[in-house]
Structures are given as C-alpha cells and as structure tokens.
Write an enzyme that holds these catalytic residues in place. Structure first.
Site, PDB file in Angstrom:
ATOM      1  N   ASP A 134       2.836   6.588  -2.579  1.00 50.09           N
ATOM      2  CA  ASP A 134       1.719   5.738  -2.193  1.00 50.09           C
ATOM      3  C   ASP A 134       1.654   5.710  -0.659  1.00 50.09           C
ATOM      4  OD1 ASP A 134      -0.262   3.637  -2.338  1.00 50.09           O
ATOM      5  OD2 ASP A 134       1.346   2.203  -1.941  1.00 50.09           O
TER       6      ASP A 134
ATOM      7  N   ASP B  93      -0.510   2.913   1.477  1.00 46.54           N
ATOM      8  CA  ASP B  93      -0.604   1.567   2.053  1.00 46.54           C
ATOM      9  C   ASP B  93       0.593   0.709   1.663  1.00 46.54           C
ATOM     10  OD1 ASP B  93      -3.888   0.977   2.877  1.00 46.54           O
ATOM     11  OD2 ASP B  93      -3.329   2.776   1.783  1.00 46.54           O
TER      12      ASP B  93
END
Length: 299
Positions: free
Chosen positions: A90, A92
C-alpha cells in the site's frame, strides 16, 4: 514448523528481562498445546529473538507476543523465513506517512471533512469505492497544480521505506506499489522509492482542474489482491510474497501474502496479518526477514 521472530532491542540486556518474558510466553503456549522447540537470538545487527514450534497457529503465537513482549515488532511464518521474491505494498500511511487525498483536500479547505471519510473507510466502516468517489467529488474544480504543491510540501516517505525497497531489490525481490490512491501521487512516490510497478486510481482532469470524477476502473482491496496473485503467477511456482498495509482495503492482499506486515495499522488490518511493525520503522521488516544490517542498502 512455525517460526516467530520479534525485535527485542528495547528489553534490558543483562537483567534477565527478556529471558523472563520468554519463559512466561513459552509456558503459556505450551499450556495451549504449542510447546517451544527452540529459541535463539539472530545476529542481524539488531537483537531479534527467534522462536520455533513443531506446529502451531500464527495468531495464537502473535497473541502471546502481544501479551508477554509488547510493544514488539514481529513476524510469524510457516516454515523457514526467507527473503521474498515479491513485495506488494500500500502507499498512503504505509510507504508514505500521509493520506494523499486528505493533504490535497487541505488546498481546497476541505481537509477535516474529507479526513473523517478517509478514517471511516480505513476502518472498514463504509464502502471503499463509495467513500473514494465522495471524497474525489468534493475536490471538483481544484487546480491540478495543487497536486505538485502537495507532493513537494506535504508528502514524505515513511521512515525506512527507501532502505526497505532498495535492500529487497538488491536481493532480487520485485516491488509493486498498489494503492487506492492516485497515479498523480503514486507514480512519483513509486519512482522515488524504487518500485518496479505502480497501480492506482486516475483522477479526472479537464482544462487544468480536477473534474471531481475518476477515469477508468477503481483500484481497491480486490485490485490489490488480484495484482498480488497475478504477479506471483508471473514469478512462478514457489514465489514467496511479502505485503504491507495499514487499512481495511489492504486486508485481501495481506491475507494472500506469505508474510503480511501490518504497519501501524487499523485493528482490522492488524488482525489479518501475521506480522506487524508498530514500534520501529520499516527497516524492521528487513531484520525480521533475517537480512543483516550490514546488507541494508542506503542505511
């Protein structure tokens, strides 16, 4: 064979503190049907305690680590723990320390409203796609140039992110950044950190301003898992996969990975992972994989 590793750098050396904790954890796990087969300290430049069990359940071992060693960054794996062939992460609040859409919203004086929606989506309280479209819709009319300003002024890598990706690459691991965020950000973050591929959402732009819509298919939790599975097939049989994430939409890929790291994660993501980094930075993943500090790239 079940192998558990935890970084023990914060336990007092020479006082017996670590030994006491290990004895208590061992007794509790044996009472639960998982006798400790062996325990040793690994020489990786950080004190990493490795525990081996003839058989057992990763979640129960992690629960024991939480009970007797917390706070401790840890990883539990089936069989020998080795450097992965593929790393899927991922972006963020994982590879970077911010939520891009929240920071971008600040340029439109909408950060509080959008941040509330982001938090609920990360906790799995509301549908990811609906939350994404609602937040993007609020940004309609914002100048595209605000993205460049946001990247320059607000977005920074998480501590250890560059070292993690570079060191894995030096050991032959392919890295893919897959995000529910936006290519406007992810392409540049991926390039800065050394990822081989980037997957994300595309913001609609017309005449230099955001339209408030998205272009193309949505990148969400299902996308993250699908990317992981396709990349694994591409690498061939036996490819080991490491994944890292922090929110609810990371759960599908965390569940599909051999080594799943919940990085300073929301409760649901933490529960879906067999590893976690909460106390230290992302270089802790390298220590847990058994890569000596002297081999870390850029450290």
């Amino acid at each position: 064979m079940l192998i558990a590793r935890l970084i023990a750098d914060h336990f007092s050396e020479g006082t017996g503190d670590l030994d006491t904790r290990l004895d208590a954890a061992s007794a509790a796990l044996e009472a639960d049907g998982m006798p400790l087969a062996s325990a040793m300290m690994l020489d990786v430049g950080l004190p990493v305690l490795e525990m081996r069990f003839a058989e057992g359940q990763a979640l129960k071992v992690l629960a024991a680590i939480d009970r007797f060693f917390a706070p401790a960054d840890a990883l539990v794996g089936e069989g020998e723990i080795a450097v992965p062939h593929l790393f899927v992460s991922d972006m963020d609040s994982t590879m970077i320390g911010q939520e891009c859409i929240d920071e971008l919203a600040d340029f439109a004086d909408l950060k509080p409203q959008i941040a509330v929606i982001t938090e609920r989506a990360m906790r799995g309280e509301i549908d990811f796609e609906a939350a994404l479209r609602e937040r993007v819709g609020l940004l309609a009319g914002l100048e595209e140039s605000a993205i460049d300003r946001c990247l320059a002024e607000r977005i920074s890598p998480s501590p250890g992110a560059r070292i993690l990706v570079a060191t894995l690459a030096a050991h032959g691991c392919r890295s893919v950044l897959v995000t529910g965020g936006f290519h406007h950000f992810a392409d540049r973050v991926g390039e800065q950190l050394g990822f081989d591929r980037v997957v994300g959402n595309r913001l609609g732009v017309e005449e230099g301003r955001l339209t408030g819509g998205l272009v193309g298919a949505i990148s969400d939790g299902r996308t993250k898992r699908a990317v992981l599975e396709k990349e694994r097939v591409r690498l061939g049989s036996g490819a080991r996969v490491l994944a890292a994430g922090d929110g609810a939409n990371d759960i599908p890929m965390l569940q599909a990975a051999d080594y799943a790291i919940a990085y300073r994660a929301k409760p649901q993501a933490r529960e879906a992972a067999n590893g976690r980094v909460e106390r230290g930075d992302l270089t802790g993943v390298l220590a847990l994989l058994g890569i000596p500090r002297r081999d870390w790239v850029g450290a």
